[in-house]
Every structure is written in structure tokens, then in C-alpha cells.
Scaffold this motif. Structure first.
Motif, short mmCIF file in Angstrom:
data_model
loop_
_atom_site.label_atom_id
_atom_site.label_comp_id
_atom_site.label_asym_id
_atom_site.label_seq_id
_atom_site.Cartn_x
_atom_site.Cartn_y
_atom_site.Cartn_z
N GLU A 41 1.00 -1.20 -0.17
CA GLU A 41 0.15 0.29 -0.43
C GLU A 41 0.71 0.91 0.48
O GLU A 41 0.17 2.24 -0.97
N ALA A 42 2.57 1.50 1.26
CA ALA A 42 2.70 2.15 0.78
C ALA A 42 3.74 2.78 -0.52
O ALA A 42 3.59 3.82 -1.18
N THR A 43 3.84 1.54 -1.57
CA THR A 43 4.24 1.54 -2.30
C THR A 43 3.12 2.53 -2.88
O THR A 43 3.87 2.98 -4.26
N ARG A 44 1.86 2.27 -3.65
CA ARG A 44 1.08 2.11 -4.54
C ARG A 44 1.10 3.79 -4.08
O ARG A 44 0.83 4.85 -4.58
N ILE A 45 1.02 4.01 -2.77
CA ILE A 45 0.92 5.59 -2.80
C ILE A 45 2.11 6.57 -3.10
O ILE A 45 1.95 7.87 -3.15
N ILE A 46 2.77 6.37 -2.72
CA ILE A 46 4.41 6.49 -3.23
C ILE A 46 4.48 6.71 -5.37
O ILE A 46 4.55 8.04 -5.63
N ALA A 47 3.69 5.80 -5.75
CA ALA A 47 3.45 6.29 -7.26
C ALA A 47 2.02 7.11 -7.09
O ALA A 47 2.45 7.61 -8.47
N THR A 48 1.27 7.46 -6.24
CA THR A 48 0.15 7.99 -6.92
C THR A 48 0.96 9.56 -6.23
O THR A 48 0.98 10.31 -7.19
N ASP A 65 4.79 15.06 -10.98
CA ASP A 65 4.77 14.99 -12.77
C ASP A 65 3.99 15.91 -12.74
O ASP A 65 4.01 15.88 -14.05
N SER A 66 3.52 16.59 -12.84
CA SER A 66 1.81 17.68 -13.16
C SER A 66 2.51 18.79 -13.21
O SER A 66 3.83 19.33 -13.36
N GLU A 67 2.22 20.00 -14.06
CA GLU A 67 2.71 21.05 -14.94
C GLU A 67 3.10 21.62 -13.98
O GLU A 67 3.89 22.59 -14.41
N VAL A 125 7.29 24.91 -10.96
CA VAL A 125 6.82 25.59 -9.33
C VAL A 125 8.49 26.36 -8.73
O VAL A 125 8.61 26.87 -8.20
N ASP A 126 9.59 25.31 -9.02
CA ASP A 126 10.67 25.19 -8.14
C ASP A 126 11.12 26.82 -9.16
O ASP A 126 12.73 27.22 -8.59
N ASP A 127 11.23 26.58 -10.80
CA ASP A 127 11.77 27.83 -11.43
C ASP A 127 10.35 29.20 -11.67
O ASP A 127 10.21 29.38 -12.59
N ASN A 128 10.39 29.50 -10.07
CA ASN A 128 8.83 30.34 -10.54
C ASN A 128 9.30 32.00 -11.07
O ASN A 128 8.65 33.02 -11.19
N GLY A 129 10.45 32.63 -10.45
CA GLY A 129 11.19 33.92 -10.59
C GLY A 129 10.78 34.30 -9.27
O GLY A 129 11.14 35.79 -9.15
N ILE A 133 11.02 22.65 -3.87
CA ILE A 133 9.21 21.90 -3.37
C ILE A 133 9.75 20.08 -4.21
O ILE A 133 9.49 19.54 -3.19
N ARG A 134 9.84 20.49 -5.53
CA ARG A 134 9.67 19.09 -5.89
C ARG A 134 10.70 18.03 -6.22
O ARG A 134 10.83 16.53 -6.00
N GLY A 135 11.75 18.86 -6.50
CA GLY A 135 13.18 17.20 -6.39
C GLY A 135 13.88 17.29 -4.24
O GLY A 135 13.68 16.14 -4.44
#
Length: 502
Positions: free
Chosen positions: A455-462, A468-470, A475-479, A485-487
Motif C-alpha cells: 500500500e505504501a508503494t502504491r501511495i508513493i506512485a500516486t 509530474d504535473s505541470e 513551481v521551483d522555476d517561479n522567478g 519543492i519537487r526535488g
């Protein structure tokens, strides 16, 4: 507990309860009029808002509490969306309610309204008989709603249930006579009986299909949560729930978990079916500020901080703490400050119990992990908790930077009103993973632990899919300000996944 869609007849009943007391609600306007409305007797408005955002099709939600006076529905909004009054009036019109909708802000100021367009009045009837016939032709929304509920119930009540069939006939007569309140009360009781019967049948069916023993630990937590809410109740019907709770605890102690589960479900259904407390003031008259209200306003900020700390630390019976605290807030929103303070005292007691047991729990968890020779996932859970906190802090930092830039740049002053949406993106990175890791800490090696790891592995995939959304890619290249955040999130998830495969 997963969200269960509200049946149309049940939703109509909840709407009409707004004539008796303030009702919490959330509204998610979706594309192509695929809207979602959630109303609840007890749950706080912000809780309903999160559910509506998750379950609805639209990107934004509105939530607050509403009351109905005559033909006007007034929403005291905590959060709103553009064109809310018009969208709500259109939604209610589909339910055969012709309300004028008013939306007020937190200060009680009118910020939006919508009503039916005025139509020319017909000429006065030429005789008293014509006037009487004209009056008869006007449909009564309350009468129509009761008729719809009765029609829906006829299909749910078993033909062999003589008492319920007799009750349906009595309600039909009351509707015909125009006794709206008595008919509504009768339908409430019949619907409660039908729900209880359906719940019992579903429980029996599930038990037969699964052939598994209920989880004693989960049942104990549910019983504790119900007891915390009962300590705040002073209305009729609570005694019956207390009796059922005692029966459930007795079955737990004797090891009859199936009986404990069935009795506990009956107690919970009885609680949900309780009618609202009667109004103590004439309609439209607001209560004067009281000593209890002042004490609640001083108590709330401190108690909120303590509850948040317990939730972040996963300390104590979190379900019971959250249930008691949410009930306290809902009572305060309804103006029942004495009841809110009693539930707040229950919350404090639960927090105190959690604090005294924390040290012992840590020692026990560590010892259990050593005995069973399994991996201790405490470090992974704490690392992920810190990561989520940092993600939230970075988003707040970005919001403040954008607000500062907008406030000092001509033409951008209005942007600051919409930057709150940034914090909504992190809601998809919820507490599911830390809860699963917490369960892993307390679970010895075996099938249950392996299922939790999957279940934990499934949550990580989610979570990775969300990252991976736009938005998160950009967000980290916000200016505006430096964030990671993502990294940071991806690196933390990789470490947790490594621990899961060890």
C-alpha cells in the motif's frame, strides 16, 4: 471512512433542515452542471470542503453554513467561488426549490445574491371561488419534497414489514392534511429505521462474503471516538446510544468481535439519525454574546495548535481527538458554545492521555521491532513528515513573495486575492503515506506488514504522478523566490521506497 454519495431524497431533507438550524455545507460546481453538494449535521464546513474538492469534478469549492427563512436561503460563506449565488439557485431549482440565494462573507456583508426574475402578477380573480382555485393551483415546495421522500421510501421499505408500511400510510395521510412538520418527523423516523436495517444487512453480507474476523483494535478506536462525542451530547436519544456503546464494549471484552461491530454500527447509525436540537430563539433573532462564547474564542486558537501538534506527531487516539474537536467546532458554529466547551474539555483530556502515553509507546514500538526482527520505519516516517512540512513552507514562502510583488506593482493588486490556490496543490500529497508507515512501525512481520508495504508503494506512485504535473514541474522555476519543492519530495520518496524494499 470513504465518502458515500447522498441520495436525492436525503439531500432534500437536509436542505429543509436549514429552516430549523444552521447546516454546514460544501459546494463544488463542476463542468456541464456536474455539481456536487454535501450537507452534514455534525461535520465542520472545512471538512466538507475538502471532501467536495476531492470527490467533485470542479477545481474549486465553496463552503460555510446556511439557513432558510421563508423563500430566502442565506449562506454564511467561509470560502466562495465566482457566481456562487446563481450556481446554487440553479442547483436548488433542479431539486424543485425556488430559493432566493444570498451569500454573506465572514463579517456578515452581502457579497452575492440571485433570485428568480420578477414576473407579471395575474389579474385578480373575479370571484372568491376563482381566488380559491388559483391558490390551489400554486405548488408547495415543502409538500412536493415530502411527497418525493415518501415515494422513494415506498421502494425501500420491505412489503413484509407491517409496522413500517403502517407508518408510511400515516405519513401519507399527514401530507394530504398539510401537517408538514409531523409528516417530516415521521419520514425521519422511517428513513432512520430503513438505514439501520440496510446497514445490518450489508454488515451480514460482507461478513459472509469475507469470512474474516473484525479488527479489534479498529473497533476499540471507533468506540473511543463515539464515546468522546457522546460526552458532549445533551439531547434526547443519547441514552440509547450509550447503552449500545456499553454493549459493544462488553462484546469486545468477551472476544465476540462480530457482535461488537454490529452493535457499534447501530450506535453510530442512531447518532447520525438524531434530529437537530430545537431552536431556542425566534427565527431570525441572533443570541446575545455570552460568557461561554468569549471563553470559546479564547480556547479555540490554543486548542487548535495542540491538536495540530498531536496530528503531526501521530500521538494518541487521533480519530477520537479529531472527532471530539470537530464536533466542538461544529457546535460553536451553530452557536451552542456551552456544548462546544464541553467537547473542547473532552479533546483536552484525550490530548493529555496521548501526552502521558507517548514515551511508553515509543519504547514499546522499538522493543516490538527488535523482537520481530523487522525494519523500523520510524525514521522513514519522520523524514517524510519533515519533507511535507518543508513543501508546505516553501509554497507559503512563494505565496508571500507573489503577494509582495503584486502589492507593489501597478495593475496587479488583485492577484493577491487568488494566490491561496497555490496551497491547494499540496493537498494531493496527503497524510496517507505517513499513516501507512505509522502502521508498519506497529505491525510485526507477516502478511499484514507485506500488505502495508504494498500500500505504501502504491501511495508513493500516486504522489510521483502528482509531482509530474505541470504545476510541480514549473513551481521551483517561479522567478519570485528560491524553492526546492519537487526535488526534495522526489528524493524523500526514493528513500522511503528504498526502506520498503530492504
Amino acid at each position: 471512512m470513504a465518502y458515500v454519495p447522498i441520495k436525492p431524497e436525503e439531500l432534500k431533507k437536509l436542505v429543509l433542515m436549514g429552516k430549523k438550524r444552521p447546516m454546514n455545507m460544501a459546494f463544488n460546481p463542476g463542468p456541464k452542471d456536474d455539481d456536487l453538494l454535501i450537507i452534514h449535521k455534525i461535520k465542520a464546513a472545512d471538512v466538507l470542503g475538502r471532501t467536495a474538492k476531492k470527490e467533485g469534478e470542479g477545481p474549486k469549492v465553496a463552503f460555510g453554513s446556511f439557513e432558510i427563512s421563508g423563500k430566502t436561503l442565506t449562506l454564511n460563506a467561509v470560502q466562495t467561488v465566482p457566481g456562487l449565488a446563481k450556481k446554487l439557485r440553479k442547483y436548488f431549482k433542479k431539486m424543485e426549490f425556488s430559493f432566493k440565494v444570498e451569500v454573506l462573507d465572514s463579517q456578515g456583508n452581502l457579497i452575492d445574491e440571485d433570485a428568480e426574475e420578477e414576473t407579471p402578477q395575474p389579474a385578480a380573480p373575479s370571484s372568491p371561488q376563482a381566488q380559491s382555485e388559483n391558490d390551489t393551483a400554486q405548488p408547495d415546495p415543502a409538500h412536493a419534497a415530502l411527497t418525493d421522500r415518501l415515494r422513494a421510501l415506498k421502494g425501500d421499505v420491505p412489503s413484509g414489514s407491517a409496522p413500517l408500511q403502517k407508518a408510511l400510510a400515516t405519513v401519507a395521510k399527514l401530507i394530504k392534511e398539510g401537517s408538514v412538520d409531523k409528516a417530516s418527523d415521521g419520514l425521519d423516523r422511517i428513513e432512520a429505521a430503513v438505514r439501520q436495517a440496510a446497514a445490518a444487512s450489508a454488515t451480514q453480507t460482507t461478513r459472509q462474503a469475507e469470512g474474516s474476523e473484525p479488527d479489534a483494535k479498529a473497533l476499540t478506536a471507533r468506540a473511543a471516538s463515539l464515546r468522546a462525542v457522546l460526552n458532549t451530547l445533551e439531547r434526547g436519544g443519547a441514552e440509547r446510544i450509550k447503552i449500545l456503546l456499553v454493549q459493544s464494549l462488553t462484546s469486545l471484552q468477551s472476544g465476540d468481535f462480530h457482535a461488537a461491530q454490529q452493535t457499534l454500527e447501530e450506535a453510530e447509525n442512531t447518532l447520525n439519525a438524531l434530529p437537530p436540537e430545537p431552536e431556542m430563539l425566534p427565527q431570525g433573532q441572533a443570541p446575545a454574546p455570552s460568557k461561554a462564547q468569549g471563553q470559546w474564542e479564547k480556547t479555540l486558537p490554543r486548542l487548535q495548535a495542540q491538536v495540530d501538534a498531536a496530528m503531526n506527531a501521530r500521538r494518541g487516539d487521533l480519530a477520537a481527538i479529531n472527532r471530539a474537536f470537530e464536533y466542538a467546532k461544529s457546535q460553536a458554529e451553530a452557536g451552542n458554545f456551552d456544548s462546544a466547551l464541553k467537547s473542547a474539555a473532552t479533546t483536552v483530556g484525550l490530548l493529555r492521555d496521548a501526552a502521558t502515553s507517548t514515551a511508553e509507546a515509543r519504547v514499546a514500538n522499538a522493543a516490538e521491532a527488535a523482537v520481530h526482527g523487522g525494519v523500523d520505519y520510524t525514521a522513514s516516517r519522520l523524514m517524510w513528515l519533515k519533507t511535507r512540512a518543508k513543501m508546505h513552507a516553501d509554497l507559503v514562502k512563494l505565496k508571500m513573495a507573489i503577494d509582495q510583488h503584486a502589492s507593489t506593482t501597478a495593475g496587479l493588486e488583485g492577484i493577491a486575492q487568488n494566490t491561496g490556490v497555490l496551497l491547494e496543490y499540496i493537498e494531493e500529497i496527503d497524510t496517507s503515506l505517513e499513516a501507512t508507515l505509522d502502521a508498519l512501525v506497529e505491525t510485526p512481520d507477516g502478511q499484514t506488514r507485506e500488505a502495508l508495504k504494498q500500500e505504501a508503494t502504491r501511495i508513493i506512485a500516486t504522489y510521483r504522478s502528482t509531482l509530474d504535473s505541470e504545476f510541480f514541474k514549473a513551481v521551483d522555476d517561479n522567478g519570485f523566490t528560491q524553492t526546492a519543492i519537487r526535488g526534495t519530495a522526489l528524493e524523500a520518496l526514493a528513500q522511503v521506497e528504498t526502506a520498503l524494499t530492504a
